[in-house]
Motif scaffolding. Structure first.
Motif, PDB file in Angstrom:
ATOM      1  N   LEU A  49      -3.013   8.567  13.186  1.00 17.28           N
ATOM      2  CA  LEU A  49      -3.384   8.256  11.810  1.00 17.28           C
ATOM      3  C   LEU A  49      -2.613   9.197  10.900  1.00 17.28           C
ATOM      4  O   LEU A  49      -2.706  10.422  11.022  1.00 17.28           O
ATOM      5  CB  LEU A  49      -4.891   8.454  11.611  1.00 17.28           C
ATOM      6  CG  LEU A  49      -5.410   8.340  10.170  1.00 17.28           C
ATOM      7  CD1 LEU A  49      -5.189   6.943   9.619  1.00 17.28           C
ATOM      8  CD2 LEU A  49      -6.893   8.725  10.108  1.00 17.28           C
ATOM      9  N   MET A  50      -1.825   8.627  10.006  1.00 16.17           N
ATOM     10  CA  MET A  50      -1.014   9.440   9.105  1.00 16.17           C
ATOM     11  C   MET A  50      -1.091   8.869   7.694  1.00 16.17           C
ATOM     12  O   MET A  50      -1.089   7.654   7.500  1.00 16.17           O
ATOM     13  CB  MET A  50       0.452   9.457   9.565  1.00 16.17           C
ATOM     14  CG  MET A  50       0.655   9.963  10.990  1.00 16.17           C
ATOM     15  SD  MET A  50       2.390   9.828  11.518  1.00 16.17           S
ATOM     16  CE  MET A  50       3.163  10.981  10.405  1.00 16.17           C
ATOM     17  N   HIS A  51      -1.149   9.774   6.710  1.00 16.01           N
ATOM     18  CA  HIS A  51      -1.212   9.373   5.312  1.00 16.01           C
ATOM     19  C   HIS A  51       0.005   9.888   4.550  1.00 16.01           C
ATOM     20  O   HIS A  51       0.721  10.789   5.013  1.00 16.01           O
ATOM     21  CB  HIS A  51      -2.486   9.922   4.652  1.00 16.01           C
ATOM     22  CG  HIS A  51      -3.745   9.339   5.208  1.00 16.01           C
ATOM     23  ND1 HIS A  51      -4.268   8.134   4.786  1.00 16.01           N
ATOM     24  CD2 HIS A  51      -4.603   9.797   6.169  1.00 16.01           C
ATOM     25  CE1 HIS A  51      -5.385   7.879   5.443  1.00 16.01           C
ATOM     26  NE2 HIS A  51      -5.608   8.876   6.295  1.00 16.01           N
ATOM     27  N   GLU A  86       3.004   7.990  -5.271  1.00 16.41           N
ATOM     28  CA  GLU A  86       2.286   9.234  -4.977  1.00 16.41           C
ATOM     29  C   GLU A  86       1.531   9.138  -3.656  1.00 16.41           C
ATOM     30  O   GLU A  86       1.438  10.118  -2.912  1.00 16.41           O
ATOM     31  CB  GLU A  86       1.307   9.559  -6.101  1.00 16.41           C
ATOM     32  CG  GLU A  86       1.982   9.931  -7.416  1.00 16.41           C
ATOM     33  CD  GLU A  86       0.974  10.347  -8.471  1.00 16.41           C
ATOM     34  OE1 GLU A  86      -0.234  10.415  -8.146  1.00 16.41           O
ATOM     35  OE2 GLU A  86       1.391  10.599  -9.610  1.00 16.41           O
ATOM     36  N   GLU A  87       0.996   7.959  -3.355  1.00 16.72           N
ATOM     37  CA  GLU A  87       0.217   7.802  -2.130  1.00 16.72           C
ATOM     38  C   GLU A  87       1.091   7.448  -0.933  1.00 16.72           C
ATOM     39  O   GLU A  87       0.716   7.729   0.210  1.00 16.72           O
ATOM     40  CB  GLU A  87      -0.838   6.712  -2.327  1.00 16.72           C
ATOM     41  CG  GLU A  87      -1.864   7.050  -3.390  1.00 16.72           C
ATOM     42  CD  GLU A  87      -2.856   5.920  -3.603  1.00 16.72           C
ATOM     43  OE1 GLU A  87      -2.698   4.867  -2.934  1.00 16.72           O
ATOM     44  OE2 GLU A  87      -3.776   6.079  -4.429  1.00 16.72           O
ATOM     45  N   THR A  94       7.631  12.458   6.136  1.00 11.34           N
ATOM     46  CA  THR A  94       6.392  13.121   5.750  1.00 11.34           C
ATOM     47  C   THR A  94       6.590  13.787   4.400  1.00 11.34           C
ATOM     48  O   THR A  94       7.708  13.884   3.887  1.00 11.34           O
ATOM     49  CB  THR A  94       5.993  14.178   6.793  1.00 11.34           C
ATOM     50  OG1 THR A  94       7.031  15.175   6.849  1.00 11.34           O
ATOM     51  CG2 THR A  94       5.825  13.541   8.167  1.00 11.34           C
ATOM     52  N   THR A  95       5.510  14.282   3.803  1.00  7.15           N
ATOM     53  CA  THR A  95       5.598  14.911   2.481  1.00  7.15           C
ATOM     54  C   THR A  95       6.453  16.167   2.499  1.00  7.15           C
ATOM     55  O   THR A  95       6.990  16.572   1.471  1.00  7.15           O
ATOM     56  CB  THR A  95       4.198  15.255   1.965  1.00  7.15           C
ATOM     57  OG1 THR A  95       3.491  16.008   2.956  1.00  7.15           O
ATOM     58  CG2 THR A  95       3.417  13.990   1.647  1.00  7.15           C
TER      59      THR A  95
END
Length: 551
Positions: A50-52, A106-107, A142-143
Motif C-alpha cells: 500500500l503506497m500513497h 498534491e495527492e 515517491t515523494t
C-alpha cells in the motif's frame, strides 16, 4: 529496508484492467494517429505494498498535449442479463474499470497491495505537432524522488487530418439530471454554467446533435409519474388561446452552437411507447403556473390538437429566424411497437402539416412503420436493422440500448471495449447517417422513479446492465468526468473518419477490401471480428496506407 515490487505495462485503450484480474492482453508499446486525432493508451501498474502520494512524471516532446487520468472502479450489481451471449469479460457483480478521474498533483496516485490499476494517457495535439515518431515515458516516483518504475510508449503522428464528422450523433442529454445532481435551480445561472460544461465535453467527443427540451421530455417515465419539469418554452394560456416565450430556447441554441453543436432534436411531442398522451406542459393561466397537459391528455384529443396548431407554427418561425431550418429534427414517440402503429400514425398526422419540411426521427425497429409510409426517417436498433438495409432505406440511422446485448455492438461495463469500437467500422460500411443513444447522463433509476448516485449505482437501480444509462459521471465544480466507454466510442468515430479520409484517395470499395481482407464472413452488425488485436492492427494498416498516399 523493505524491498518494494513495482510492475508496469503499457496497454491499448481497448484493455480493461480489473483490480482482481491478471492480464490476457499483450503489451502495447507503439501506435500511430493522424495529426488532429485524440490518441489514448493505458499504463497498468501494481505494487505489493500500500503506497500513497506516488508522483507521475511525463517525459516527452508531446508533454504539453498529454493528459493523464486514473481509471477508477465503478460498482455493478447488474452487469448482464441472465441470457447474455459469450462476448463479455465477466458476468459477476463487482467493481468494473470505467470513470476517468483527474489526478490531484498534491495527492498523486496510490497503489493497493497486489491490485492492478491503470492510467489513461490521452494525447490531443489538435494538429499542432509535426509528423514524426515521439517517445512518451511515464515515470512513477515517491515523494522523495525514488523512482519506482516507468513505462515507455512511442506514438507516430502521421501526416493527414481527419475530415469533419459527417455522422449525426446524439446521446440524449438530460438537463433535469444535472439540476438535481448538483442541487441547482432549473435554468438558473449556475445550471446554465453546468449545462455548458457538459455540452462542451459532448461536442469534443463527437456528439453534434443535442436533445432540446421544448417541454419536459416524456422519456423513461412510468405512466402517471413525471420527471422534474425542464421546459425551455414559456406558455401563457387564456381560454383556448396560447402565447409562447422563446427566450430560454434562444439562449439554449446560442450556448450549444457556441460550443459546436450543429443539430437540434426537439423533444418528443407525445409520450413514449405508443404516443397515447401529451408530454407534461406547464403554463401560466390567470397568474397561476400549473400543468395543462400530461398523462391525462388524450394525444389526439381536440384540446392538445388546438395547442399544437398554435405552438408548432410559432416554433417553425423561431427555427427560420435563427437559421436552423437544415439543423432541426423532430420526434413523435420513442420506441413504438407494431401494436402501436396506428396510434403513432394518428399522432404524426396531427403534426405533419406543420413539420413537413423537417425530418421526423424515432427509435423504432418494426419495418412496417417504414413500409407503410408512417415514417420516412426510422432509427432501427442495430439488431433489427437488416430489413432496412436490405430495402435500401436512404439516410438510415441506428441505435442500441439495453435490449441489444446479443451478438451486436454495445458498451456495457462487462463487454470488451472492442465490442464498443467496432461500431466505427459498421457505421462506415453501411453509410449510416446518424447514431442515437438514450443515455449521456441519465442518473435516475429505471422509469425515473428516483435520483441515484451514479458512483454508487450504475445500473439504474438494477433496471439496465451497467453502462447503458450514462457515459459521464458528475464531477466537481459542475464538470463532467468522462469514462473508458465514452473515449472508446470516440475512437470508433475517429476510425470512421480515418476510413473516409482513405476513401478520398482510393475509393470506398478498396477501403472495405482492406478492412475485410482475410475474414471468413463480411462485416455486418452481428458478424465481426471480436479480437482487440485485429482492430488495432487494422487501424494501423489504414494509417500506414494514408501515410504512404499522403506523400
Amino acid at each position: 529496508m523493505t524491498t518494494i515490487s513495482f510492475e508496469t505495462r503499457c496497454l491499448s485503450s481497448l484493455a480493461k484492467v480489473f483490480a482482481d484480474g491478471e492480464f490476457t492482453d499483450s503489451a502495447f508499446i507503439r501506435g500511430s494517429s493522424l495529426r488532429n486525432e485524440v490518441y489514448s493508451f493505458q499504463v497498468a501498474y501494481r505494487s505489493d505494498h500500500l503506497m500513497h502520494n506516488i508522483r507521475l512524471h511525463v517525459h516527452s516532446p508531446l508533454r504539453e498535449w498529454i493528459t493523464i487520468s486514473t481509471v477508477g472502479l465503478a460498482p455493478s450489481e447488474l452487469p448482464a442479463y441472465a441470457d447474455h451471449d459469450e462476448d463479455i469479460l465477466r458476468s459477476t457483480p463487482g467493481l468494473y474499470p470505467d470513470p476517468l478521474y483527474p489526478i490531484n498533483e498534491e495527492e498523486g496516485i496510490r497503489t493497493l497491495p497486489r491490485q492492478w490499476r491503470s492510467l489513461w494517457v490521452m494525447i490531443e495535439t489538435n494538429g499542432q505537432a509535426v509528423p514524426g515518431l515521439y517517445p512518451v515515458e511515464v515515470a512513477f516516483e515517491t515523494t522523495d524522488g525514488h523512482r519506482l518504475g516507468e513505462a515507455r510508449f512511442e506514438l507516430e503522428i502521421i501526416e493527414g487530418m481527419l475530415p469533419e464528422q459527417r455522422l449525426i450523433h446524439t446521446e440524449w442529454f438530460y438537463v433535469d439530471c444535472l439540476a438535481t445532481q448538483y442541487r441547482v435551480e432549473m435554468f438558473g445561472e449556475e445550471h446554465w454554467r453546468i449545462i455548458e460544461n457538459y455540452v462542451e465535453l459532448a461536442v469534443r467527443r463527437g456528439i453534434n446533435m443535442i436533445l432540446t427540451p421544448l417541454f419536459t421530455p416524456p422519456l423513461e417515465t412510468s405512466v402517471g409519474k413525471e420527471r422534474p419539469t425542464n421546459q425551455l418554452v414559456d406558455v401563457d394560456k387564456s381560454g383556448d388561446q396560447y402565447r409562447f416565450g422563446f427566450d430560454k430556447l434562444k439562449k439554449w441554441v446560442e450556448l450549444c452552437q457556441g460550443k459546436g453543436v450543429r443539430y437540434f432534436e426537439f423533444s418528443h411531442l407525445f409520450t413514449q411507447w405508443g404516443a397515447k398522451h401529451a408530454p407534461k406542459i406547464i403554463a401560466t393561466e390567470n397568474e397561476e403556473t400549473k400543468p395543462i397537459f400530461g398523462w391525462e391528455t388524450d394525444a389526439v384529443g381536440e384540446e392538445y390538437k388546438n395547442f399544437l396548431s398554435q405552438f408548432l407554427p410559432e416554433l417553425v418561425t423561431f427555427i427560420k429566424e435563427h437559421g436552423l431550418e437544415s439543423k432541426s429534427y423532430f420526434h413523435i414517440s420513442d420506441e413504438p411497437n407494431s401494436k402501436q402503429l396506428e396510434d403513432y400514425r394518428q399522432a404524426k398526422e396531427i403534426v405533419i402539416t406543420y413539420l413537413q419540411e423537417f425530418p421526423i426521427i424515432d427509435a423504432l425497429s418494426d419495418y412496417d412503420f417504414y413500409r407503410q409510409g408512417v415514417i420516412t426517417n426510422p432509427v432501427p436498433s442495430n439488431d433489427h436493422i437488416a430489413p432496412f438495409l436490405e430495402n435500401g432505406v436512404p439516410d438510415l440511422w441506428t441505435y442500441y440500448c439495453c435490449g441489444q446485448y446479443k451478438r451486436v455492438s454495445n458498451r456495457f461495463f462487462n463487454m470488451p471495449s472492442s465490442r464498443n469500437r467496432i461500431t466505427g467500422i459498421q457505421l462506415y460500411k453501411f453509410d449510416i447517417a446518424g447514431f442515437l443513444h438514450w443515455g449521456y447522463n441519465h442518473w435516475y433509476s429505471r422509469r425515473s422513479l428516483k435520483q441515484l448516485n451514479p458512483y454508487q449505482v450504475t445500473d439504474a437501480d438494477c433496471g439496465f446492465p451497467s453502462g447503458d444509462a450514462f457515459l459521464v459521471y458528475p464531477g466537481e465544480d459542475g464538470r463532467p468526468i468522462s469514462s473508458i466507454r465514452f473515449e472508446v466510442l470516440h475512437d470508433a468515430l475517429q476510425d470512421m473518419r480515418a476510413f473516409q479520409l482513405l476513401e478520398s484517395f482510393i475509393g470506398k470499395a478498396k477501403v472495405m477490401e482492406m478492412l475485410e481482407e482475410g475474414l471468413k464472413d463480411p462485416i455486418s452488425f452481428d458478424t465481426y471480428p471480436k479480437e482487440q488485436a485485429w482492430l488495432l492492427e487494422k487501424r494501423e494498416q489504414i494509417n500506414q496506407k494514408i501515410k504512404e498516399l499522403s506523400k
